[in-house]
Each structure stands twice: as structure tokens, then as C-alpha cells.
Design a protein around this motif. Sequence first.
Motif, PDB file in Angstrom:
ATOM      1  N   THR A   1     -19.037  10.474  10.754  1.00  0.00           N
ATOM      2  CA  THR A   1     -17.707  11.079  10.794  1.00  0.00           C
ATOM      3  C   THR A   1     -16.950  10.990   9.470  1.00  0.00           C
ATOM      4  N   ARG A   2     -17.390  10.132   8.578  1.00  0.00           N
ATOM      5  CA  ARG A   2     -16.664   9.968   7.315  1.00  0.00           C
ATOM      6  C   ARG A   2     -16.874  11.150   6.378  1.00  0.00           C
ATOM      7  N   GLU A  41      -2.978  22.239  -0.578  1.00  0.00           N
ATOM      8  CA  GLU A  41      -3.375  23.591  -0.971  1.00  0.00           C
ATOM      9  C   GLU A  41      -4.673  23.992  -0.291  1.00  0.00           C
ATOM     10  N   THR A  42      -5.365  23.019   0.282  1.00  0.00           N
ATOM     11  CA  THR A  42      -6.595  23.261   1.049  1.00  0.00           C
ATOM     12  C   THR A  42      -6.496  22.440   2.328  1.00  0.00           C
ATOM     13  N   GLY A  43      -7.414  22.660   3.250  1.00  0.00           N
ATOM     14  CA  GLY A  43      -7.350  21.952   4.523  1.00  0.00           C
ATOM     15  C   GLY A  43      -8.681  21.348   4.913  1.00  0.00           C
ATOM     16  N   ARG A  44      -9.200  20.465   4.085  1.00  0.00           N
ATOM     17  CA  ARG A  44     -10.488  19.827   4.382  1.00  0.00           C
ATOM     18  C   ARG A  44     -10.325  18.704   5.407  1.00  0.00           C
ATOM     19  N   THR A  45     -11.370  18.439   6.141  1.00  0.00           N
ATOM     20  CA  THR A  45     -11.358  17.356   7.121  1.00  0.00           C
ATOM     21  C   THR A  45     -11.025  16.033   6.438  1.00  0.00           C
ATOM     22  N   HIS A  46     -10.037  15.311   6.982  1.00  0.00           N
ATOM     23  CA  HIS A  46      -9.619  13.987   6.492  1.00  0.00           C
ATOM     24  C   HIS A  46      -9.116  14.029   5.051  1.00  0.00           C
TER      25      HIS A  46
END
Length: 305
Positions: free
Chosen positions: A201-202, A233-238
Motif C-alpha cells: 500500500t505504500r 497541482e496533481t493528485g497522486r495517491t498519498h
Amino acid sequence: MVKHTRKGQWMEIITPVKWQGKTIEDIFRNGWEVPRKLTHLFRMEHKVLVNGNRANWNLPLVLGDKVLVKLFGDEENSSVPPFFYDVQVLFEDDHVIVFNKPGFMNTHPNEETDRNTLLNAAQFYLESKGENSKVQQIHRLDKDTTGAILFAKHSIAGAILDRMLEKRQIKRTYLAIVQGRLELKKGTIHEPIGRDRHHPTRRRVSPTGQEAVTNYQFIKEEKGNSYVKCWLETGRTHQIRVHFSHIGHPLVGDILYGGKPLYKRQALHATKLEFTHPITGEEIICYAPFIDQPPIFNGIDVYTL
């Protein structure tokens, strides 16, 4: 601003100046930027009327023409089972809804048996009001992150908001508590994020990862930790969690990324959500009050962030 009136399952718009001379095809494909497949569905199922007649999709509109679009209560049944949870609503109209997501709740089901997610709760909320909508999440928050999150009530709003998200036109502001004192009071973390091969999950900063940009501003220091406003400005996981851990300031409570377990969850809250309404074009700003009991964030007014 595009004014409209709901009439049962239909949305009526009296052709405004900005639509004069444009075709229905123009509005769907270039104005709203609806995907080709969905546009084709509305055309084939005659879900657009002009002055009471089936629309000619290639005929220019005249100022004052009555355009009716069948948006409501005519979509396939949702595959998401409703689940009751008394979730706080921050903004709602016929097209969109913004919830204040609680902690320890997934945004959407990850397994077929998942029921107690925000998406399930959103479906229950709408059904309890008698709305036959297939609610659609536009973005997500981690399970243990709280705050403002946007949903669409019908497919056209969902398609428009998806495109806005892709173009980074939906602004999300967060408040985090990170460990230690920040050397820079304002800055940008521009580091790519990818999966951690050694943990399911990391995520981690990786040269082969996806571009990720987090802007931040120091708010105050308390008990040796820093309150930080962040906007993405971006939407990456975690993303926020990974970036601050990478620079040596993991979020308080975020044990997955090295934070001290002072709270039952990571100290991260989506305080503000700003977007252009997909139908009317008006600017919407939603503020999400803190909902943790006992409180995590102290002495902060979300309306000032």
C-alpha cells in the motif's frame, strides 16, 4: 452564468447569448467537452429537445430557444448498495454534492463486500430524498483523511468534472500537521511518486514515478510540530504524506510513513474545495469544518485558509 430550471427529469435552459449560433453538438463536444460515447447516447436516445421537438444536433440555436436536456432519474440503477451514515453536506444542488468526509471511512468500495464507504453513504442519502441518481465520485481522499470531497449526481456533470480534474481546474486545499520545524515557510515539493515494491500500500518518491507537485505554506508551530497549508497541482495517491515524509517531516499520526502515533489517524484534512460549476459556470467554494472528536487541529479557522 447559464441559468436553468428543473422540470421533472429535464433541465430547461433558455438559449443565452453565449450559446447563440452554436449547435447542440457544439455545446456537448466543445462547450461541455462530453465524451463521444456519452454524447452519442444522448443523441440516439433523444434526450435533448429544442422548443419541444427532438433536437437537430447540427442546427444553430437562436437566442431564446428552449433547450431541454434529460438529466435526472433516467440512468441505469446504481450497483452501489446504499449504506446509512449521517454524513455532513457542504454544498448541494441538482447536479453536484460536496460531503465532509469523516475519518476511518473509504471513499469507495475496494472489495465487492464493502458497504460502509462514503460512496455507499452518498447513494443512501440521495435515495432517502427520493432522487433516482447514480452518484459518481470525482476525486478521492485516503481512508483516514477527512474533509471536502466532490460527487456528481448525473453523467453529464460527472463527465464535465472529470475533465476539469484532469486539467487541474479543481483546486483542493489541505491542512496538515507535520513533525518538526520547517526550514522554509513556503515552498514546493516537486518529486515523482511511484509504488513501493516492498509494501503493498505504500508509495514513495521514485524517478520512474508519476509527476507530483505539492505547494505548501507554514501556518504555525505547536509543541514542536508545524501546521501547514497545502494545495496540489496533481493528485497522486498519498501525495502529501509521501512528499512530507520524503523531506523529513512526516505527518503526525501517519505511522505508514514514519509519523509518531499521537493521533489515531494522520493529521490531514481537506479544508477547502474550489471548482467551476459544471452546468451554470459559477464559481463554488466549499469549506469543511473539522469533525474529529477529540479535536486534532487547534486554533485554526478553516475559513481563513
